[in-house]
Design a protein around this motif. Structure first.
Motif, PDB file in Angstrom:
ATOM      1  N   ARG A 122     -12.027   5.297   4.820  1.00 23.90           N
ATOM      2  CA  ARG A 122     -11.755   6.051   3.518  1.00 23.90           C
ATOM      3  C   ARG A 122     -13.119   6.167   2.724  1.00 23.90           C
ATOM      4  O   ARG A 122     -13.533   7.051   1.898  1.00 23.90           O
TER       5      ARG A 122
ATOM      6  N   ARG B 124     -16.362  11.313   9.386  1.00 28.18           N
ATOM      7  CA  ARG B 124     -15.857   9.887  10.235  1.00 28.18           C
ATOM      8  C   ARG B 124     -16.387  10.192  11.759  1.00 28.18           C
ATOM      9  O   ARG B 124     -16.316   9.235  12.416  1.00 28.18           O
TER      10      ARG B 124
ATOM     11  N   ASP C 265       1.581  10.729   4.894  1.00 27.27           N
ATOM     12  CA  ASP C 265       1.344  11.233   6.006  1.00 27.27           C
ATOM     13  C   ASP C 265       1.754  10.583   7.352  1.00 27.27           C
ATOM     14  O   ASP C 265       1.798  10.901   8.363  1.00 27.27           O
ATOM     15  N   ASN C 266       1.823   9.035   7.191  1.00 33.09           N
ATOM     16  CA  ASN C 266       2.365   8.344   8.278  1.00 33.09           C
ATOM     17  C   ASN C 266       3.414   8.029   8.056  1.00 33.09           C
ATOM     18  O   ASN C 266       4.499   7.884   8.932  1.00 33.09           O
TER      19      ASN C 266
ATOM     20  N   THR D  53      -9.168   1.217   7.805  1.00 37.58           N
ATOM     21  CA  THR D  53      -8.846   2.443   7.291  1.00 37.58           C
ATOM     22  C   THR D  53      -9.833   2.278   5.924  1.00 37.58           C
ATOM     23  O   THR D  53     -10.121   3.320   5.502  1.00 37.58           O
TER      24      THR D  53
ATOM     25  N   ASN E  17      -2.991  13.539   9.541  1.00 37.09           N
ATOM     26  CA  ASN E  17      -4.087  14.266   9.225  1.00 37.09           C
ATOM     27  C   ASN E  17      -4.043  15.488  10.088  1.00 37.09           C
ATOM     28  O   ASN E  17      -4.073  16.676   9.609  1.00 37.09           O
TER      29      ASN E  17
ATOM     30  N   HIS F  73       0.034   7.646   0.413  1.00 40.49           N
ATOM     31  CA  HIS F  73       0.140   8.990   0.444  1.00 40.49           C
ATOM     32  C   HIS F  73       1.398   8.990   1.870  1.00 40.49           C
ATOM     33  O   HIS F  73       1.632   8.106   2.577  1.00 40.49           O
TER      34      HIS F  73
ATOM     35  N   PHE G 218      -5.543  16.243   5.655  1.00 39.52           N
ATOM     36  CA  PHE G 218      -5.837  14.653   5.154  1.00 39.52           C
ATOM     37  C   PHE G 218      -4.846  14.256   4.169  1.00 39.52           C
ATOM     38  O   PHE G 218      -4.592  15.007   2.993  1.00 39.52           O
ATOM     39  N   ASP G 219      -4.244  13.004   4.252  1.00 38.44           N
ATOM     40  CA  ASP G 219      -3.238  12.701   3.526  1.00 38.44           C
ATOM     41  C   ASP G 219      -1.999  13.110   3.188  1.00 38.44           C
ATOM     42  O   ASP G 219      -1.102  12.907   2.415  1.00 38.44           O
TER      43      ASP G 219
END
Ligand code: HSE
Length: 287
Positions: free
Chosen positions: A177, A225, A130-131, A173, A13, A128, A18-19
């Motif tokens: 979300r 969050r 992103d990781n 998670t 993120n 997604h 985000f994502d």
């Protein structure tokens, strides 16, 4: 012969990405694998023992499923697993396990996967990139995965130091979300788009103060969050007053990621000692 490799932790993120955006960190999941009589996992760190030690383990389960996707059968593997990545703390432990599974299928089934293929496989599992993206490529990863397409670019980040602050509790998670709204207003979407665009050019132009200001202007997830993380305000106060560029939620939390100047990092880590209960540590950006 045993196949040995490591997969980095990742912080997804970076505020407004985000994502989509993520950074690889110098903490690793380490795997040593060889063919065996049955699927078996030997844990080299005690905290991993909550995980399944057979083919239900996410690493092996992913490897089996990836082999199947390419019409192969994975031979039974005996793997040794050690890790420096805390579980369920927003530092990409599941993504590292998924990418380790992709790597095992690639190696033991001779799939010849490219980095792009590996990010695609991982994105199919996580939904997604992103990781899983930076877990494959290292560095700063910016990607779009949707409608079966994947586009991404990566960048080495120079002249920045990173700190992770890890609270003692976990955040699921799925729950993090579920805390987000189902839709955003046009005003929010237009602002967020501008924030992202300027943030990326700030990084490319090495304007880290502007990058930091925009990292902390997210409207997609941070506002919803931050209340899940009791130490959020205290940590930010300490890092920002120590000259950090930004402190944001790492992935879905509860860990926080701080980016700062190399020359400030040790002083900020020391000052963070006043926020008790969390582990604060300098971490390399892995590229
Ligand atoms: N982008 C994801 C999130 C990362 O913030 O929920 C955790 O999977």
């Amino acid at each position: 012969p045993a196949h040995q490799f490591k997969v980095p932790a990742t912080s997804a993120n970076l505020g407004p990405g985000f994502d989509s955006m993520g950074l690889a960190l110098g903490k690793f999941l380490r795997i040593e694998a060889e063919e065996g009589e049955r699927f078996e996992v030997i844990f080299e760190d005690d905290f991993l023992e909550v995980l399944p030690a057979d083919e239900k383990n996410l690493v092996l389960d992913t490897a089996i499923r990836i082999a199947k996707k390419y019409d192969r059968t994975l031979p039974p593997l005996k793997i040794r697993m050690g890790s420096e990545i805390p579980l369920t703390h927003g530092m990409g432990s599941s993504a590292s396990a998924i990418i380790a599974g992709v790597e095992l299928a690639d190696h033991f089934c001779g799939l010849g996967l490219s980095d792009f293929d590996k990010v695609m496989c991982g994105s199919e599992f996580e939904g997604h990139p992103d990781n899983v993206g930076p877990a494959v490529t290292g560095g700063l990863f910016v990607g779009y995965y949707g409608d079966g397409s994947l586009y991404y670019h990566t960048l080495a980040l120079d002249g920045l130091a990173a700190i992770v602050s890890v609270p003692p509790y976990e955040i699921d998670t799925g729950a993090a979300r579920a805390a987000l709204p189902a839709s955003y207003s046009r005003t929010d979407a237009v602002s967020q788009n501008a924030i992202n665009n300027v943030m990326l050019l700030s990084i490319l132009n090495n304007d880290y103060p502007t990058m930091g200001a925009l990292m902390m202007s997210d409207r997609f997830h941070e506002p919803y969050r931050e209340s899940l993380i009791a130490e959020y305000e205290d940590i930010r106060r300490v890092t920002l007053s120590g000259g950090a560029y930004a402190t944001v939620i790492s992935g879905a939390g509860p860990s926080l990621l701080t980016l700062c100047r190399e020359e400030d990092v040790d002083r900020i880590v020391e000052a963070l000692g006043s926020v008790s209960g969390c582990l604060h540590e300098k971490v390399e950006i892995f590229q």
